[in-house]
Design a protein around this motif. Structure first.
Motif, mmCIF file in Angstrom:
data_model
loop_
_atom_site.group_PDB
_atom_site.id
_atom_site.type_symbol
_atom_site.label_atom_id
_atom_site.label_comp_id
_atom_site.label_asym_id
_atom_site.label_seq_id
_atom_site.Cartn_x
_atom_site.Cartn_y
_atom_site.Cartn_z
ATOM 1 N N TYR A 1 2.524 1.266 -3.725
ATOM 2 C CA TYR A 1 1.647 1.362 -4.895
ATOM 3 C C TYR A 1 0.507 2.368 -4.733
ATOM 4 C CZ TYR A 1 3.911 -3.165 -5.822
ATOM 5 O OH TYR A 1 4.819 -4.172 -6.019
ATOM 6 N N CYS A 2 0.218 2.771 -3.473
ATOM 7 C CA CYS A 2 -0.942 3.639 -3.239
ATOM 8 C C CYS A 2 -0.567 4.891 -2.438
ATOM 9 C CB CYS A 2 -2.045 2.870 -2.511
ATOM 10 S SG CYS A 2 -2.521 1.320 -3.298
ATOM 11 N N PHE B 1 -4.570 -0.850 -12.190
ATOM 12 C CA PHE B 1 -4.689 -0.183 -10.903
ATOM 13 C C PHE B 1 -6.034 -0.414 -10.212
ATOM 14 C CE2 PHE B 1 -1.498 2.517 -13.133
ATOM 15 C CZ PHE B 1 -0.417 2.125 -12.360
ATOM 16 N N ASP B 2 -7.111 -0.544 -10.967
ATOM 17 C CA ASP B 2 -8.410 -0.801 -10.332
ATOM 18 C C ASP B 2 -8.387 -2.130 -9.587
ATOM 19 O OD1 ASP B 2 -9.411 1.553 -11.223
ATOM 20 O OD2 ASP B 2 -10.702 0.709 -12.793
ATOM 21 N N PRO C 1 -6.442 2.279 -0.341
ATOM 22 C CA PRO C 1 -7.021 2.523 -1.668
ATOM 23 C C PRO C 1 -8.531 2.299 -1.682
ATOM 24 C CG PRO C 1 -6.006 0.360 -1.598
ATOM 25 C CD PRO C 1 -5.710 1.002 -0.270
ATOM 26 N N GLU C 2 -9.163 2.774 -2.746
ATOM 27 C CA GLU C 2 -10.603 2.577 -2.921
ATOM 28 C C GLU C 2 -10.834 1.380 -3.833
ATOM 29 O OE1 GLU C 2 -14.661 4.936 -4.321
ATOM 30 O OE2 GLU C 2 -12.759 6.017 -4.130
ATOM 31 N N TYR D 1 -7.152 -3.249 -0.845
ATOM 32 C CA TYR D 1 -8.175 -2.848 0.121
ATOM 33 C C TYR D 1 -8.748 -4.081 0.820
ATOM 34 C CZ TYR D 1 -12.220 -0.984 2.458
ATOM 35 O OH TYR D 1 -13.125 -0.652 3.436
ATOM 36 N N ILE E 1 0.847 -1.207 0.000
ATOM 37 C CA ILE E 1 0.000 0.000 0.000
ATOM 38 C C ILE E 1 0.873 1.243 0.000
ATOM 39 C CG2 ILE E 1 -1.675 1.324 1.364
ATOM 40 C CD1 ILE E 1 -2.898 -1.316 2.258
ATOM 41 N N LYS F 1 -11.477 4.570 3.266
ATOM 42 C CA LYS F 1 -10.674 4.767 2.064
ATOM 43 C C LYS F 1 -9.926 6.090 2.191
ATOM 44 C CE LYS F 1 -14.213 2.003 0.791
ATOM 45 N NZ LYS F 1 -15.379 1.698 1.677
ATOM 46 N N ASN G 1 -5.932 -1.902 -6.543
ATOM 47 C CA ASN G 1 -6.516 -1.205 -5.394
ATOM 48 C C ASN G 1 -7.529 -2.083 -4.660
ATOM 49 O OD1 ASN G 1 -4.982 1.023 -5.961
ATOM 50 N ND2 ASN G 1 -6.610 2.144 -7.005
ATOM 51 N N THR G 2 -8.293 -2.837 -5.440
ATOM 52 C CA THR G 2 -9.294 -3.717 -4.832
ATOM 53 C C THR G 2 -8.626 -4.806 -3.996
ATOM 54 O OG1 THR G 2 -10.838 -3.319 -6.643
ATOM 55 C CG2 THR G 2 -11.231 -5.267 -5.284
#
Length: 461
Positions: A200-201, A270-271, A206-207, A278, A197, A328, A274-275
């Motif tokens: 990368y975030c 990235f979607d 992340p959301e 999270y 995290i 988030k 992030n999932t």
């Protein structure tokens, strides 16, 4: 008998089942009335209606369970902690007649409810032998805490064998179990997720976007675990409850491996990245709540890593049952090793046949005067101090369990006695190159020193 009926119908629950069967066996054998006093005893509490009679020790002792919580002088407290509470007694198995039969009968005779649950715990041995000072196989809990910390010690002892049965403690497997379950399975999981995290975030939760089948599977497993754990706790199956939490830890490790967030970052998906992160972090939040009763300090540390602070460091079981509580965008806290791996060595617990040593053995021990130059507390260990000392012209580092007796600043410049030729050992991940000498009497501990000033490095003989 009323007590027998309450036990048979489960109004008084007795665990484990074999202790319940043993208790009911007393009724089958036939129980006689017992005297509540002794006439020839010269010490004790006289009966108020006959001063010549001294209360029988069990009649005297058992009511402490209720007098301590307000019976007779604080009705509100007694109502809270006994009348309206679920009363659980934890007792050793060799005194079951007194606690499983006599005590409920005494309570019923004065119109009070008996305990709701009685757990008769078993005995434990060490490598198949009864723990005994004469055998030299006593496991010192203070030593375990100095080696592993209070949280890890609690975990290691609670997971040795199921609560309520006889069991054998294998102390030489403590470090193996610590490294495998706490350092590897749980500690590495937290470090990996937090570092990904951070990398990368930008260090913020992340959301998540669309969940796939694996996301839903781990989510469902995580949200079902709290109820399974609580059901086991209510059944007093503490060891099994802890195992249930660590099943979730293992599943989360497998989820992270299968998801391979590092590849998602490399492919710029990235979607999905992030999932996955999270979901992993949210499972950690739930795990932190479930392990809190066993490792409260480390559970709070996990929550700090996830960005929680203040009152939020104490988890809520209700929130542990819910998904999506982790905010988030919440910034992570400091990332640090939860359970640093320990050097693999055996925790020696073995019988001592002879406590006497020869002069040749004593001659091998090199005792010298050392001067303390620096001292500081060891992070995460409330009993350890790290000292930098000079032994003649040699500088050495010593880790000692004296933090509850001395402040670091009061040790600077002090001359102490150390074992100079002790093999280096690792305590909480820190090398210790010697041992200081101290005298202990109960909870009191003082360092051994010299009564006049003398140069560091001076030999003790």
């Amino acid at each position: 008998a009323k007590v027998e009926e309450l036990i048979k119908t489960g109004k008084i629950k007795i665990y484990p089942p074999e202790r319940k069967a043993e208790t009911l066996g007393f009724f089958k054998q036939g129980l006689e009335d017992f005297s509540i006093s002794r006439e020839k005893v010269t010490w004790g509490i006289p009966l108020p209606f006959d001063p010549k009679q001294i209360a029988y020790v069990w009649v005297d002792a058992l009511p402490n369970y209720i007098s301590a919580i307000g019976y007779g002088d604080n009705p509100d407290q007694f109502k809270k902690w006994w009348t309206e509470a679920e009363v659980i007694h934890l007792m050793a198995k060799e005194i079951i007649k007194f606690h499983n039969i006599w005590w409920p009968a005494m309570l019923l005779s004065v119109g009070l409810k008996p305990p709701d649950v009685i757990l008769n715990h078993g005995f434990f041995t060490v490598k198949g032998q009864k723990m005994s000072k004469s055998l030299g196989n006593v496991i010192d809990p203070n030593y375990l805490v100095s080696q592993f910390g209070s949280d890890a010690t609690r975990y290691l002892l609670l997971t040795q064998f199921p609560l309520g049965v006889d069991g054998d403690i294998q102390a030489d497997r403590f470090i193996e179990k610590f490294n495998s379950e706490l350092a590897n399975d749980l500690g590495n999981l937290i470090s990996r997720i937090a570092k990904m995290i951070a990398d990368y975030c930008s260090g913020a939760i992340p959301e998540p976007k669309n969940y796939d089948a694996s996301d839903n599977e781990i989510m469902n497993s995580a949200t079902r675990t709290p109820d399974r754990v609580m059901d086991l706790i209510y059944e007093l199956k503490v060891t099994t409850a802890i195992e249930e939490v660590f099943k979730l830890v293992k599943k989360t490790n497998q989820y992270v491996e299968a998801s391979a967030p590092w590849n998602l970052a490399k492919n710029r998906d990235f979607d999905k990245l992030n999932t996955k992160l999270y979901v992993s972090a949210e499972v950690l939040r739930i795990i932190s709540a479930l392990i809190y009763p066993v490792v409260p300090n480390k559970a709070a540390q996990i929550r700090k890593v996830l960005g929680f602070s203040g009152n939020s460091l104490v988890p809520s079981l209700q929130k542990a049952r819910k998904w999506g509580v982790l905010p988030k965008g919440q910034n992570l806290g400091k990332i640090e090793a939860l359970f640093p791996r320990m050097e693999t060595k055996k925790v020696e617990v073995k019988p001592v046949e002879d406590n006497l040593i020869g002069i040749e053995d004593f001659g091998k021990v090199q005792l010298r005067v050392a001067e303390v130059r620096q001292a500081e507390k060891v992070a995460g260990a409330d009993k350890l101090l790290k000292l930098q000392v000079m032994v003649g012209d040699k500088e050495k580092q010593i880790v000692a369990g004296i933090a509850q007796h001395y402040q670091p600043e009061e040790l600077i410049g002090r001359k102490i006695i150390v074992v100079d030729n002790l093999k280096p050992a690792t305590l909480r991940g820190i090398i210790s190159e010697g041992m200081l000498l101290a005298a202990q009497d109960g909870k009191s501990l003082v360092l051994l020193t010299v009564d006049k000033d003398i140069g560091s490095g001076a030999k003790i003989s």
